[in-house]
Design an enzyme around this catalytic site. Structure first.
Site, PDB file in Angstrom:
ATOM      1  N   SER A 123       0.835  -1.199   0.000  1.00 44.61           N
ATOM      2  CA  SER A 123       0.000   0.000   0.000  1.00 44.61           C
ATOM      3  C   SER A 123       0.870   1.250   0.000  1.00 44.61           C
ATOM      4  CB  SER A 123      -0.860  -0.030   1.271  1.00 44.61           C
ATOM      5  OG  SER A 123      -1.385   1.243   1.538  1.00 44.61           O
ATOM      6  N   TYR A 147      -1.563  -0.933  10.943  1.00 48.95           N
ATOM      7  CA  TYR A 147      -1.850  -1.536   9.634  1.00 48.95           C
ATOM      8  C   TYR A 147      -0.665  -1.311   8.693  1.00 48.95           C
ATOM      9  CZ  TYR A 147      -3.571  -1.747   4.823  1.00 48.95           C
ATOM     10  OH  TYR A 147      -3.697  -2.012   3.481  1.00 48.95           O
ATOM     11  N   LYS A 151       2.295  -3.895   6.727  1.00 45.02           N
ATOM     12  CA  LYS A 151       2.689  -3.906   5.307  1.00 45.02           C
ATOM     13  C   LYS A 151       4.201  -3.735   5.174  1.00 45.02           C
ATOM     14  CE  LYS A 151      -1.352  -4.446   3.434  1.00 45.02           C
ATOM     15  NZ  LYS A 151      -1.685  -5.746   2.845  1.00 45.02           N
TER      16      LYS A 151
HETATM   17  P1  NAD Z   1     -10.969  -7.200   1.488  1.00 48.07           P
HETATM   18  O1  NAD Z   1     -11.146  -7.177   2.955  1.00 48.07           O
HETATM   19  O2  NAD Z   1     -12.149  -6.954   0.621  1.00 48.07           O
HETATM   20  O3  NAD Z   1     -10.326  -8.596   1.055  1.00 48.07           O
HETATM   21  C1  NAD Z   1      -9.440  -9.311   1.885  1.00 48.07           C
HETATM   22  C2  NAD Z   1      -9.843 -10.776   1.841  1.00 48.07           C
HETATM   23  O4  NAD Z   1      -8.952 -11.535   2.665  1.00 48.07           O
HETATM   24  C3  NAD Z   1     -11.261 -11.025   2.381  1.00 48.07           C
HETATM   25  O5  NAD Z   1     -11.951 -11.865   1.476  1.00 48.07           O
HETATM   26  C4  NAD Z   1     -11.045 -11.726   3.717  1.00 48.07           C
HETATM   27  O6  NAD Z   1     -12.087 -12.606   4.041  1.00 48.07           O
HETATM   28  C5  NAD Z   1      -9.729 -12.434   3.457  1.00 48.07           C
HETATM   29  N1  NAD Z   1      -8.913 -12.720   4.662  1.00 48.07           N
HETATM   30  C6  NAD Z   1      -8.565 -11.853   5.644  1.00 48.07           C
HETATM   31  N2  NAD Z   1      -7.811 -12.480   6.557  1.00 48.07           N
HETATM   32  C7  NAD Z   1      -7.666 -13.759   6.142  1.00 48.07           C
HETATM   33  C8  NAD Z   1      -6.988 -14.896   6.659  1.00 48.07           C
HETATM   34  N3  NAD Z   1      -6.325 -14.842   7.817  1.00 48.07           N
HETATM   35  N4  NAD Z   1      -7.046 -16.053   5.967  1.00 48.07           N
HETATM   36  C9  NAD Z   1      -7.735 -16.136   4.800  1.00 48.07           C
HETATM   37  N5  NAD Z   1      -8.399 -15.103   4.276  1.00 48.07           N
HETATM   38  C10 NAD Z   1      -8.359 -13.916   4.924  1.00 48.07           C
HETATM   39  O7  NAD Z   1      -9.794  -6.161   1.137  1.00 48.07           O
HETATM   40  P2  NAD Z   1      -9.315  -5.587  -0.267  1.00 48.07           P
HETATM   41  O8  NAD Z   1      -9.708  -4.153  -0.333  1.00 48.07           O
HETATM   42  O9  NAD Z   1      -9.700  -6.492  -1.355  1.00 48.07           O
HETATM   43  O10 NAD Z   1      -7.750  -5.617  -0.040  1.00 48.07           O
HETATM   44  C11 NAD Z   1      -6.938  -6.701  -0.454  1.00 48.07           C
HETATM   45  C12 NAD Z   1      -5.503  -6.452  -0.028  1.00 48.07           C
HETATM   46  O11 NAD Z   1      -5.058  -5.214  -0.577  1.00 48.07           O
HETATM   47  C13 NAD Z   1      -5.330  -6.339   1.491  1.00 48.07           C
HETATM   48  O12 NAD Z   1      -4.120  -6.976   1.828  1.00 48.07           O
HETATM   49  C14 NAD Z   1      -5.226  -4.844   1.718  1.00 48.07           C
HETATM   50  O13 NAD Z   1      -4.469  -4.545   2.850  1.00 48.07           O
HETATM   51  C15 NAD Z   1      -4.527  -4.386   0.448  1.00 48.07           C
HETATM   52  N6  NAD Z   1      -4.791  -2.974   0.127  1.00 48.07           N
HETATM   53  C16 NAD Z   1      -6.086  -2.542   0.011  1.00 48.07           C
HETATM   54  C17 NAD Z   1      -6.337  -1.192  -0.246  1.00 48.07           C
HETATM   55  C18 NAD Z   1      -7.750  -0.683  -0.335  1.00 48.07           C
HETATM   56  O14 NAD Z   1      -7.946   0.534  -0.216  1.00 48.07           O
HETATM   57  N7  NAD Z   1      -8.752  -1.526  -0.573  1.00 48.07           N
HETATM   58  C19 NAD Z   1      -5.268  -0.290  -0.407  1.00 48.07           C
HETATM   59  C20 NAD Z   1      -3.959  -0.775  -0.315  1.00 48.07           C
HETATM   60  C21 NAD Z   1      -3.734  -2.124  -0.046  1.00 48.07           C
HETATM   61  N1  UFG Z   2     -12.544  11.170   3.575  1.00 50.23           N
HETATM   62  C1  UFG Z   2     -13.550  12.025   3.970  1.00 50.23           C
HETATM   63  N2  UFG Z   2     -14.694  11.476   4.504  1.00 50.23           N
HETATM   64  C2  UFG Z   2     -14.860  10.128   4.651  1.00 50.23           C
HETATM   65  C3  UFG Z   2     -13.820   9.265   4.240  1.00 50.23           C
HETATM   66  C4  UFG Z   2     -12.662   9.819   3.708  1.00 50.23           C
HETATM   67  O1  UFG Z   2     -13.435  13.243   3.845  1.00 50.23           O
HETATM   68  O2  UFG Z   2     -15.904   9.700   5.168  1.00 50.23           O
HETATM   69  C5  UFG Z   2     -11.320  11.747   2.973  1.00 50.23           C
HETATM   70  C6  UFG Z   2     -10.058  11.471   3.763  1.00 50.23           C
HETATM   71  O3  UFG Z   2      -9.860  12.445   4.749  1.00 50.23           O
HETATM   72  C7  UFG Z   2      -8.992  11.491   2.639  1.00 50.23           C
HETATM   73  C8  UFG Z   2      -9.738  10.952   1.435  1.00 50.23           C
HETATM   74  O4  UFG Z   2     -11.120  11.130   1.709  1.00 50.23           O
HETATM   75  O5  UFG Z   2      -8.612  12.815   2.378  1.00 50.23           O
HETATM   76  C9  UFG Z   2      -9.481   9.472   1.165  1.00 50.23           C
HETATM   77  O6  UFG Z   2      -9.733   8.724   2.350  1.00 50.23           O
HETATM   78  P1  UFG Z   2      -9.817   7.124   2.357  1.00 50.23           P
HETATM   79  O7  UFG Z   2     -10.114   6.701   3.751  1.00 50.23           O
HETATM   80  O8  UFG Z   2     -10.729   6.663   1.279  1.00 50.23           O
HETATM   81  O9  UFG Z   2      -8.365   6.678   1.906  1.00 50.23           O
HETATM   82  P2  UFG Z   2      -6.938   6.921   2.577  1.00 50.23           P
HETATM   83  O10 UFG Z   2      -6.076   7.567   1.529  1.00 50.23           O
HETATM   84  O11 UFG Z   2      -7.046   7.606   3.867  1.00 50.23           O
HETATM   85  O12 UFG Z   2      -6.445   5.436   2.843  1.00 50.23           O
HETATM   86  C10 UFG Z   2      -6.578   4.403   1.874  1.00 50.23           C
HETATM   87  C11 UFG Z   2      -6.715   3.064   2.594  1.00 50.23           C
HETATM   88  C12 UFG Z   2      -5.433   2.766   3.304  1.00 50.23           C
HETATM   89  C13 UFG Z   2      -4.299   2.801   2.330  1.00 50.23           C
HETATM   90  C14 UFG Z   2      -4.254   4.128   1.608  1.00 50.23           C
HETATM   91  C15 UFG Z   2      -3.181   4.144   0.552  1.00 50.23           C
HETATM   92  O13 UFG Z   2      -7.770   3.105   3.523  1.00 50.23           O
HETATM   93  O14 UFG Z   2      -5.502   1.485   3.849  1.00 50.23           O
HETATM   94  O15 UFG Z   2      -5.504   4.387   0.991  1.00 50.23           O
HETATM   95  O16 UFG Z   2      -3.363   3.039  -0.295  1.00 50.23           O
HETATM   96  F1  UFG Z   2      -3.151   2.616   2.981  1.00 50.23           F
END
Ligand code: NAD
Ligand code: UFG
Length: 337
Positions: A123, A147, A151
């Site tokens: 991330s 978190y 990572k």
């Molecule tokens: P998500 O929660 O939708 O998907 C994660 C999946 O992993 C789920 O299906 C959950 O059931 C499964 N899981 C969690 N713990 C587990 C375990 N111990 N064993 C088996 N399965 C398990 O999340 P996502 O948004 O699809 O994110 C996927 C990956 O990308 C995550 O590692 C997250 O940290 C990373 N990531 C997500 C974002 C974002 O904004 N969505 C940003 C940066 C990185």
């Molecule tokens: N925001 C609002 N109101 C809300 C939610 C978000 O104003 O209800 C704003 C936040 O302050 C920020 C922007 O919208 O300025 C984006 O916020 P998000 O929570 O959607 O995303 P972040 O960039 O804070 O974080 C996300 C994931 C993290 C990841 C990061 C970089 O949640 O896990 O992107 O990948 F690490």
């Protein structure tokens, strides 16, 4: 056979679609702690192809080893993990256990089974508060919450593993802000409880599930005072994983690559774009800054182009239209089918 941990989740399910469409066979290994099997039924519906599903937890080494062996995995895409920043501050041990311990077990199982090919979901959070923008991969790494620490620890673990055995093929993908949904409107992001992230919250306001959006801070040093992020369509992100797999086929290596568009949009840009895509008003109120938030974060996406031959293709309007199709088709997500 591609072994996809967390494949039933938001990014995982979209990646499964693209893997299947590209002719790969897919085994999903998921404990459904934050997802539902229905997502995978939809993946099968979209692609007309079968997903091999194993319900299990990545912290369960024997089950993992068995699963990797029996399905004949050639590579792993590792999505499984917990991802809520606020929750990680309240439950750090849970996050270290699930994310760090889980990845450790996965790598041990892979080593035992001789599968040395992994693409990992990292991330942009590993860059901490940006010292310069756009963010290049050589920007110093730091984090501000448990978190993010998980990572970062996993990234270090992967690099150490590669240095100990250079026959590994490791792709670390640093996602910026994934949004949107598959164009079919059949799969999408389905957060449990109140969404933490901006786009799902906006979508729930537009669909009438919530009254208004809290805009966390309008006094940042950005063009309109609200936070700026690099939003990337989840299908583009999924393609980035296929590109990484192709790159890893060339030779053993350990690479860390940003997956973003390189463009920053503010919270108010996102509100306006969503209103236009949905034809619905999105009420909002300015509220104090959210703890731990940064002003701006966007990628330099040139390394992904150079190394993976990948770049994002879908613009902001498409991200919002696709998110809206999913949200309006399924206002309550997968739960109420
Ligand atoms: P998500 O929660 O939708 O998907 C994660 C999946 O992993 C789920 O299906 C959950 O059931 C499964 N899981 C969690 N713990 C587990 C375990 N111990 N064993 C088996 N399965 C398990 O999340 P996502 O948004 O699809 O994110 C996927 C990956 O990308 C995550 O590692 C997250 O940290 C990373 N990531 C997500 C974002 C974002 O904004 N969505 C940003 C940066 C990185
Ligand atoms: N925001 C609002 N109101 C809300 C939610 C978000 O104003 O209800 C704003 C936040 O302050 C920020 C922007 O919208 O300025 C984006 O916020 P998000 O929570 O959607 O995303 P972040 O960039 O804070 O974080 C996300 C994931 C993290 C990841 C990061 C970089 O949640 O896990 O992107 O990948 F690490």
């Amino acid at each position: 056979m591609i072994f996809v941990t967390g494949g039933a989740g938001y990014i995982g399910s979209h990646t499964c679609v693209e893997l299947l469409n590209a002719g790969h066979q897919v085994t999903v290994f998921d404990n459904f702690s934050n997802s539902q099997p229905e997502a995978l039924h939809r993946v099968e519906r979209i692609t007309g192809k079968r997903v091999n599903l194993i319900k299990g937890d990545i912290r369960d080494l024997p089950t993992l080893q068995q699963a990797l062996k029996t399905c004949g995995a050639q590579a792993v895409i590792h999505f499984a993990g917990l991802k809520a920043v606020g929750e990680s501050v309240e439950q750090p041990l849970n996050y270290y256990d699930n994310n760090v311990m889980g990845t450790l077990k996965l790598l041990q199982a892979m080593q035992t089974c001789g599968v040395k090919n992994i693409v990992f979901s990292s991330s942009a959070t590993v860059y901490g508060d940006p010292q310069r923008l756009p963010l290049t991969e050589d920007h110093p790494l730091s984090t501000t919450n448990p978190y993010g620490q998980t990572k970062l620890v996993i990234e270090h673990m992967l690099r150490d593993l590669y240095h100990s055995d250079v026959s590994w093929r490791i792709g670390i993908l640093r996602y910026f802000n994934p949004v949107g949904a598959h164009a079919s409107g059949l799969i999408g992001e389905d957060p449990q409880g109140t969404p933490n992230n901006l786009l799902p919250f906006i979508a729930q306001v537009a669909v009438g599930r919530r009254e208004f959006l809290n805009v966390w801070g309008n006094d940042y040093d950005t063009p309109d005072g609200t936070g700026v992020r690099d939003y990337i369509h989840v299908v583009d992100l999924a393609h980035g994983h296929l590109a990484a797999l192709r790159r890893l086929q060339i030779q053993p290596q350990c690479i860390a690559v940003n997956l973003g568009t390189g463009i920053g949009y503010s919270v108010l840009d996102m509100v306006r774009a969503f209103e236009k895509a949905s034809g619905k008003p999105v009420a909002y109120k300015f509220s104090p800054r959210r703890a731990g938030d940064i002003a701006s974060c966007f990628a330099d996406a040139s390394l992904a182009h150079q190394l993976l031959g990948w770049q994002s293709e879908r613009d902001l309007a498409t991200m919002c239209q696709d998110a809206w199709r999913w949200q309006s088709n399924y206002p309550m997500g997968y739960a109420k089918v």
